[in-house]
Design a protein around this motif. Structure first.
Motif, PDB file in Angstrom:
ATOM      1  N   ARG A 204       0.831  -1.206   0.000  1.00 45.98           N
ATOM      2  CA  ARG A 204       0.000   0.000   0.000  1.00 45.98           C
ATOM      3  C   ARG A 204       0.874   1.269   0.000  1.00 45.98           C
ATOM      4  O   ARG A 204       0.573   2.228  -0.712  1.00 45.98           O
ATOM      5  CB  ARG A 204      -0.935   0.010   1.212  1.00 45.98           C
ATOM      6  CG  ARG A 204      -1.916   1.193   1.176  1.00 45.98           C
ATOM      7  CD  ARG A 204      -3.021   1.064   2.195  1.00 45.98           C
ATOM      8  NE  ARG A 204      -3.877  -0.061   1.818  1.00 45.98           N
ATOM      9  CZ  ARG A 204      -4.178  -1.082   2.649  1.00 45.98           C
ATOM     10  NH1 ARG A 204      -3.720  -1.101   3.879  1.00 45.98           N
ATOM     11  NH2 ARG A 204      -4.953  -2.059   2.245  1.00 45.98           N
TER      12      ARG A 204
ATOM     13  N   GLU B 105       2.120   1.681  -3.512  1.00 50.88           N
ATOM     14  CA  GLU B 105       1.020   2.116  -4.387  1.00 50.88           C
ATOM     15  C   GLU B 105       0.689   3.584  -4.154  1.00 50.88           C
ATOM     16  O   GLU B 105       0.445   4.328  -5.111  1.00 50.88           O
ATOM     17  CB  GLU B 105      -0.206   1.231  -4.167  1.00 50.88           C
ATOM     18  CG  GLU B 105      -0.024  -0.162  -4.738  1.00 50.88           C
ATOM     19  CD  GLU B 105      -1.133  -1.136  -4.355  1.00 50.88           C
ATOM     20  OE1 GLU B 105      -1.861  -0.877  -3.370  1.00 50.88           O
ATOM     21  OE2 GLU B 105      -1.240  -2.168  -5.044  1.00 50.88           O
ATOM     22  N   ASP B 106       0.698   4.014  -2.905  1.00 49.98           N
ATOM     23  CA  ASP B 106       0.446   5.424  -2.596  1.00 49.98           C
ATOM     24  C   ASP B 106       1.541   6.309  -3.184  1.00 49.98           C
ATOM     25  O   ASP B 106       1.256   7.364  -3.751  1.00 49.98           O
ATOM     26  CB  ASP B 106       0.349   5.649  -1.078  1.00 49.98           C
ATOM     27  CG  ASP B 106      -0.910   5.057  -0.464  1.00 49.98           C
ATOM     28  OD1 ASP B 106      -1.831   4.666  -1.210  1.00 49.98           O
ATOM     29  OD2 ASP B 106      -0.963   4.975   0.790  1.00 49.98           O
ATOM     30  N   ASP B 107       2.800   5.887  -3.053  1.00 48.23           N
ATOM     31  CA  ASP B 107       3.917   6.650  -3.630  1.00 48.23           C
ATOM     32  C   ASP B 107       3.805   6.721  -5.152  1.00 48.23           C
ATOM     33  O   ASP B 107       4.059   7.775  -5.752  1.00 48.23           O
ATOM     34  CB  ASP B 107       5.261   6.033  -3.251  1.00 48.23           C
ATOM     35  CG  ASP B 107       5.667   6.316  -1.819  1.00 48.23           C
ATOM     36  OD1 ASP B 107       4.986   7.108  -1.131  1.00 48.23           O
ATOM     37  OD2 ASP B 107       6.675   5.725  -1.373  1.00 48.23           O
ATOM     38  N   LYS B 108       3.425   5.614  -5.770  1.00 51.47           N
ATOM     39  CA  LYS B 108       3.253   5.613  -7.232  1.00 51.47           C
ATOM     40  C   LYS B 108       2.163   6.601  -7.634  1.00 51.47           C
ATOM     41  O   LYS B 108       2.313   7.327  -8.616  1.00 51.47           O
ATOM     42  CB  LYS B 108       2.893   4.210  -7.729  1.00 51.47           C
ATOM     43  CG  LYS B 108       4.054   3.249  -7.776  1.00 51.47           C
ATOM     44  CD  LYS B 108       3.630   1.846  -8.146  1.00 51.47           C
ATOM     45  CE  LYS B 108       3.042   1.762  -9.518  1.00 51.47           C
ATOM     46  NZ  LYS B 108       2.674   0.391  -9.910  1.00 51.47           N
ATOM     47  N   GLU B 109       1.087   6.619  -6.888  1.00 53.55           N
ATOM     48  CA  GLU B 109      -0.012   7.533  -7.193  1.00 53.55           C
ATOM     49  C   GLU B 109       0.435   8.988  -7.056  1.00 53.55           C
ATOM     50  O   GLU B 109       0.103   9.822  -7.898  1.00 53.55           O
ATOM     51  CB  GLU B 109      -1.204   7.253  -6.277  1.00 53.55           C
ATOM     52  CG  GLU B 109      -2.431   8.078  -6.600  1.00 53.55           C
ATOM     53  CD  GLU B 109      -2.962   7.884  -8.009  1.00 53.55           C
ATOM     54  OE1 GLU B 109      -3.485   8.865  -8.580  1.00 53.55           O
ATOM     55  OE2 GLU B 109      -2.853   6.776  -8.575  1.00 53.55           O
ATOM     56  N   LEU B 110       1.204   9.282  -6.023  1.00 51.32           N
ATOM     57  CA  LEU B 110       1.713  10.649  -5.848  1.00 51.32           C
ATOM     58  C   LEU B 110       2.595  11.071  -7.008  1.00 51.32           C
ATOM     59  O   LEU B 110       2.556  12.223  -7.450  1.00 51.32           O
ATOM     60  CB  LEU B 110       2.512  10.758  -4.546  1.00 51.32           C
ATOM     61  CG  LEU B 110       1.701  10.829  -3.267  1.00 51.32           C
ATOM     62  CD1 LEU B 110       2.624  10.774  -2.053  1.00 51.32           C
ATOM     63  CD2 LEU B 110       0.852  12.091  -3.223  1.00 51.32           C
ATOM     64  N   HIS B 111       3.399  10.150  -7.537  1.00 52.36           N
ATOM     65  CA  HIS B 111       4.281  10.474  -8.653  1.00 52.36           C
ATOM     66  C   HIS B 111       3.533  10.598  -9.978  1.00 52.36           C
ATOM     67  O   HIS B 111       4.043  11.178 -10.926  1.00 52.36           O
ATOM     68  CB  HIS B 111       5.404   9.433  -8.775  1.00 52.36           C
ATOM     69  CG  HIS B 111       6.525   9.707  -7.841  1.00 52.36           C
ATOM     70  ND1 HIS B 111       6.479   9.377  -6.510  1.00 52.36           N
ATOM     71  CD2 HIS B 111       7.717  10.311  -8.039  1.00 52.36           C
ATOM     72  CE1 HIS B 111       7.599   9.754  -5.930  1.00 52.36           C
ATOM     73  NE2 HIS B 111       8.366  10.323  -6.833  1.00 52.36           N
ATOM     74  N   ARG B 112       2.329  10.056 -10.042  1.00 49.38           N
ATOM     75  CA  ARG B 112       1.517  10.158 -11.261  1.00 49.38           C
ATOM     76  C   ARG B 112       0.772  11.479 -11.342  1.00 49.38           C
ATOM     77  O   ARG B 112       0.436  11.931 -12.419  1.00 49.38           O
ATOM     78  CB  ARG B 112       0.497   9.026 -11.306  1.00 49.38           C
ATOM     79  CG  ARG B 112       0.948   7.842 -12.112  1.00 49.38           C
ATOM     80  CD  ARG B 112      -0.212   6.917 -12.279  1.00 49.38           C
ATOM     81  NE  ARG B 112      -0.368   6.212 -11.011  1.00 49.38           N
ATOM     82  CZ  ARG B 112      -0.276   4.908 -10.855  1.00 49.38           C
ATOM     83  NH1 ARG B 112      -0.112   4.138 -11.881  1.00 49.38           N
ATOM     84  NH2 ARG B 112      -0.386   4.343  -9.691  1.00 49.38           N
ATOM     85  N   ARG B 113       0.449  12.046 -10.187  1.00 47.25           N
ATOM     86  CA  ARG B 113      -0.339  13.290 -10.169  1.00 47.25           C
ATOM     87  C   ARG B 113       0.502  14.444 -10.692  1.00 47.25           C
ATOM     88  O   ARG B 113       1.637  14.631 -10.283  1.00 47.25           O
ATOM     89  CB  ARG B 113      -0.784  13.602  -8.734  1.00 47.25           C
ATOM     90  CG  ARG B 113      -1.783  12.635  -8.214  1.00 47.25           C
ATOM     91  CD  ARG B 113      -2.285  13.082  -6.864  1.00 47.25           C
ATOM     92  NE  ARG B 113      -3.018  11.988  -6.259  1.00 47.25           N
ATOM     93  CZ  ARG B 113      -3.053  11.739  -4.978  1.00 47.25           C
ATOM     94  NH1 ARG B 113      -2.408  12.509  -4.135  1.00 47.25           N
ATOM     95  NH2 ARG B 113      -3.751  10.732  -4.512  1.00 47.25           N
TER      96      ARG B 113
END
Length: 193
Positions: free
Chosen positions: A174, A177-185
């Motif tokens: 998790r 996944e949260d870090d990946k989401e932050l880098h996508r924004r």
């Protein structure tokens, strides 16, 4: 030749013919590692190298205790040429210390290979390992945990380990996944006042 290339050749030689499914899994784990490069600020090669090598301890070349993280780390140390961080990641991948406790190998594991101090790399390797099937395909952590529990059975050491490690695995996945989401924004511009 890069450290990853050397690691790939070593892992392929140890696993491809003897344990083709482990080799497929290891390649899948390394592929997942390549996706995390944007999160790792220059440590992507360390992760990819540890990913391709993480299960080398299953090979007959490395096996001595039957505990693959420890066996793999010892083998890599003895072969030489690998960054100490890579060896420690292999030794501790996917919360291996929990299984080491069950096997009465905690002191050996920690005595020879102190836990890495890079929490992001540790979480990243857990993510890569626990979101890759035995055949190298992508999966979710809960599905992977169920697969491991089913394959080994709840009465086995590995079955007991996966039950104890599950909340730690899920939390590590998790976090990544949260870090990946932050880098996508996209970074929004701050309105001027």
């Amino acid at each position: 030749m890069s450290e990853f290339d050397t690691a790939f050749e070593l892992a392929e030689g140890a696993l491809a013919a003897e344990l083709p499914r482990r080799w497929a899994h290891s390649q899948g784990v390394a592929e997942r590692a390549s996706e995390l490069a944007p999160l790792l600020a220059g440590r992507a090669q360390l992760l990819a190298t540890a990913a391709i090598l993480h299960d080398i301890g299953y090979s007959s070349r490395a096996k001595s205790t039957g505990f693959h993280p420890l066996d793999g780390a010892r083998y890599l140390r003895d072969v030489g040429g690998f960054d100490d961080k890579v060896i420690k990641l292999v030794a501790h991948h996917s919360f291996a210390v929990i299984e080491a406790d069950l096997r009465c190998l905690r002191e050996e594991l920690l005595g020879e290979f102190p836990a890495p101090d890079d929490a992001l790399l540790m979480d990243a390797l857990v993510f890569c390992d626990m979101t890759t099937t035995p055949d190298g395909a992508r999966t979710t952590a809960p599905s992977r945990i169920r697969e491991i529990a089913s394959r080994y059975g709840s009465d086995s050491v590995v079955g007991q380990f996966i039950g104890l490690a599950e909340p730690h695995i899920v939390a590590a996945v998790r976090r990544i996944e949260d870090d990946k989401e932050l880098h996508r924004r996209p970074v929004s511009a701050t309105p001027s006042t």
